[in-house]
Design a protein around this motif. Structure first.
Motif, PDB file in Angstrom:
ATOM      1  N   MET A 254       0.827  -1.209   0.000  1.00 49.58           N
ATOM      2  CA  MET A 254       0.000   0.000   0.000  1.00 49.58           C
ATOM      3  C   MET A 254       0.857   1.253   0.000  1.00 49.58           C
ATOM      4  O   MET A 254       0.531   2.246  -0.650  1.00 49.58           O
ATOM      5  CB  MET A 254      -0.924   0.013   1.215  1.00 49.58           C
ATOM      6  N   GLU A 255       1.976   1.182   0.742  1.00 51.73           N
ATOM      7  CA  GLU A 255       2.835   2.368   0.810  1.00 51.73           C
ATOM      8  C   GLU A 255       3.413   2.692  -0.568  1.00 51.73           C
ATOM      9  O   GLU A 255       3.435   3.855  -0.985  1.00 51.73           O
ATOM     10  CB  GLU A 255       3.965   2.129   1.817  1.00 51.73           C
ATOM     11  N   VAL A 256       3.863   1.641  -1.278  1.00 51.72           N
ATOM     12  CA  VAL A 256       4.404   1.858  -2.621  1.00 51.72           C
ATOM     13  C   VAL A 256       3.353   2.463  -3.537  1.00 51.72           C
ATOM     14  O   VAL A 256       3.593   3.462  -4.232  1.00 51.72           O
ATOM     15  CB  VAL A 256       4.937   0.530  -3.202  1.00 51.72           C
TER      16      VAL A 256
ATOM     17  N   ASN B 173      11.187  -5.561  -7.650  1.00 49.17           N
ATOM     18  CA  ASN B 173      10.493  -6.096  -6.476  1.00 49.17           C
ATOM     19  C   ASN B 173      10.073  -4.943  -5.570  1.00 49.17           C
ATOM     20  O   ASN B 173      10.330  -3.777  -5.852  1.00 49.17           O
ATOM     21  CB  ASN B 173      11.372  -7.117  -5.744  1.00 49.17           C
ATOM     22  N   LEU B 174       9.433  -5.313  -4.464  1.00 49.96           N
ATOM     23  CA  LEU B 174       8.809  -4.305  -3.615  1.00 49.96           C
ATOM     24  C   LEU B 174       9.801  -3.292  -3.050  1.00 49.96           C
ATOM     25  O   LEU B 174       9.590  -2.088  -3.124  1.00 49.96           O
ATOM     26  CB  LEU B 174       8.082  -5.027  -2.470  1.00 49.96           C
ATOM     27  N   GLU B 175      10.946  -3.818  -2.521  1.00 45.80           N
ATOM     28  CA  GLU B 175      11.886  -2.907  -1.848  1.00 45.80           C
ATOM     29  C   GLU B 175      12.501  -1.928  -2.838  1.00 45.80           C
ATOM     30  O   GLU B 175      12.589  -0.724  -2.580  1.00 45.80           O
ATOM     31  CB  GLU B 175      13.021  -3.676  -1.150  1.00 45.80           C
TER      32      GLU B 175
ATOM     33  N   THR C  64      12.391   2.212  -2.886  1.00 44.52           N
ATOM     34  CA  THR C  64      13.540   3.133  -2.863  1.00 44.52           C
ATOM     35  C   THR C  64      13.539   4.028  -4.095  1.00 44.52           C
ATOM     36  O   THR C  64      13.807   5.228  -3.993  1.00 44.52           O
ATOM     37  CB  THR C  64      14.881   2.367  -2.819  1.00 44.52           C
ATOM     38  N   LEU C  65      13.200   3.441  -5.269  1.00 43.82           N
ATOM     39  CA  LEU C  65      13.170   4.255  -6.491  1.00 43.82           C
ATOM     40  C   LEU C  65      12.158   5.383  -6.372  1.00 43.82           C
ATOM     41  O   LEU C  65      12.436   6.540  -6.719  1.00 43.82           O
ATOM     42  CB  LEU C  65      12.806   3.371  -7.686  1.00 43.82           C
ATOM     43  N   LEU C  66      10.971   5.059  -5.843  1.00 45.74           N
ATOM     44  CA  LEU C  66       9.919   6.075  -5.742  1.00 45.74           C
ATOM     45  C   LEU C  66      10.304   7.141  -4.731  1.00 45.74           C
ATOM     46  O   LEU C  66      10.017   8.326  -4.924  1.00 45.74           O
ATOM     47  CB  LEU C  66       8.594   5.421  -5.350  1.00 45.74           C
ATOM     48  N   LYS C  67      10.968   6.716  -3.626  1.00 43.90           N
ATOM     49  CA  LYS C  67      11.366   7.697  -2.617  1.00 43.90           C
ATOM     50  C   LYS C  67      12.414   8.652  -3.190  1.00 43.90           C
ATOM     51  O   LYS C  67      12.360   9.858  -2.953  1.00 43.90           O
ATOM     52  CB  LYS C  67      11.927   6.991  -1.375  1.00 43.90           C
TER      53      LYS C  67
END
Lengths: 253, 146
Positions: free
Chosen positions: A12-14, A100-102, A106-109
């Motif tokens: 959900m955060e992503v 993957n999720l992690e 990081t990319l979005l942040k």
């Protein structure tokens, strides 16, 4: 069990971060909804719902446990098409299973913190050239090209500067159009320009909410009634700010 | 001669708006070309039919369809091309005129202009939606008959 819970939260955060960046950068509401649901589906949440308005996102995901819902508030909006394109390519890579999720998080942040705008002077130059060109497109004379460029450019500098120090968007639009009106009048007065109306219209084109109006009508047609009305209200306020800025000048002179 | 000036200025104006909206560098020229095509269709159609609403609709349809194709080809969101493409068509000047008449107490003129703005932006929105529908229909026909 506990593990699955945190996984849903991370997904959900992503999704919410991607949606937030897109919405803040001027992505269309329906596309934000669509992107978020696609990303959730790619991570294995088949049943998700998103409700996006220009001022906030509500996202809920159904999993094994009770449905989780999160809300985020969007307070600033601008147009930054590069970020929209970058989120789009990240979401493409997620759905094709490349990310993957992690690493997606990081990319979005990174992207959220990134400032990818063109340099200040390039933006001002573009605005002033656009002002001159619009003046020609609205049947102005070539003799007014330089005056339109000048007042459009100075007005846009004013807009960017005021916007930096005064967080009220409508006030900086008002001040910018006031500057444009004043400068155009001055240029016509000293004989550098001829048609005051054409110069003003060309110069304010970089500020006018034409795009907002169109998007508002488009949202209304697509059934996104809340988005449509709120964008329409924003457009109306912007147009009002610009109109009154010019009118103040015209009533003085 | 007149039309050459229009071609050049609409190309530059649209590309410049791409810079203001921070479109990716490599799409700026394409944005300019889309905007130029749309504006020339509008300019010619308006000149010969005298109906700005119809001209706007035709130009937006062109912009919409070309943007969809470009977006598919370059794998970028449609909004990058369509936003820049419709910028010359949006009734920004009219919207400004409307508000100016309002603040100058000429309500009659303002309402008339406001109605025009609504019609024009409606036709832009309709053109965009319609081009999306065409795109979807074409895709479905292709899916049924490969």
């Amino acid at each position: 069990m506990e593990n699955e819970k945190t996984l849903t939260y991370e997904i959900m955060e992503v999704c919410l971060l991607a949606g937030k960046i897109m919405l803040q950068s001027g992505g269309e509401t329906y596309r934000v909804e669509d992107t978020m649901m696609r990303m959730a589906a790619a991570f294995g949440i088949e049943n998700s719902h998103s409700y996006v308005t220009p001022t906030g996102i509500i996202f809920s995901a159904e999993g094994a446990e009770p449905t989780k819902t999160k809300l985020i508030r969007i307070s600033t909006r601008s147009t930054d098409l590069k970020k929209v394109a970058m989120v789009n390519s990240i979401s493409r890579r997620i759905t094709s299973g490349e990310l993957n999720l992690e690493s997606a998080l990081t990319l979005l942040k990174e992207l959220d913190a990134l400032n990818v705008t063109f340099p200040f002077m390039v933006q001002v130059a573009a605005a002033s050239i656009a002002s001159g060109c619009f003046m020609i497109m609205f049947m102005g004379e070539w003799i007014d090209f330089i005056p339109a460029m000048l007042s459009g450019g100075v007005g846009y500098i004013g807009f960017l500067y005021f916007h930096r120090y005064i967080p009220v968007k409508f006030f900086s639009e008002f001040l910018a159009s006031f500057i444009i009106g004043l400068l155009s009048f001055f240029l016509v007065k000293i004989g550098a320009g001829q048609q005051l109306d054409k110069i003003i219209i060309g110069s304010v084109m970089t500020l006018v909410p034409g795009l907002l109006v169109t998007n508002a009508v488009r949202d209304l047609m697509a059934g996104h009634l809340v988005s449509g009305l709120s964008k329409g209200a924003e457009a109306l306020l912007t147009a009002f700010a610009i109109g009154s800025g010019i009118a103040v000048v015209l009533s003085f002179v | 001669m007149d039309i050459i000036g229009q071609l050049i200025t609409s190309f530059i104006a649209t590309a410049a708006f791409g810079v203001i909206f921070n479109a990716p560098k490599e799409t700026l020229v394409k944005c300019g070309l889309v905007g130029m095509g749309g504006w020339i269709i509008y300019y010619i159609a308006e000149k010969y039919s005298g109906d700005p609403v119809l001209a706007t609709l035709g130009a937006t349809l062109f912009v919409g369809i070309v943007s969809q194709e470009l977006a598919k080809f370059y794998k970028t969101p449609v909004i990058i091309f369509s936003v820049a493409g419709i910028i010359p068509l949006v009734p920004g000047g009219l919207a400004y005129d409307t508000m100016r008449n309002f603040v100058e107490d000429d309500y009659f003129q303002a309402l008339a202009l406001g109605a025009k703005v609504t019609l024009l932006s409606g036709s832009i929105a309709f053109g965009l939606v319609f081009s999306e529908v065409i795109n979807q229909v074409v895709r479905k026909i292709k899916a049924v008959r490969p």
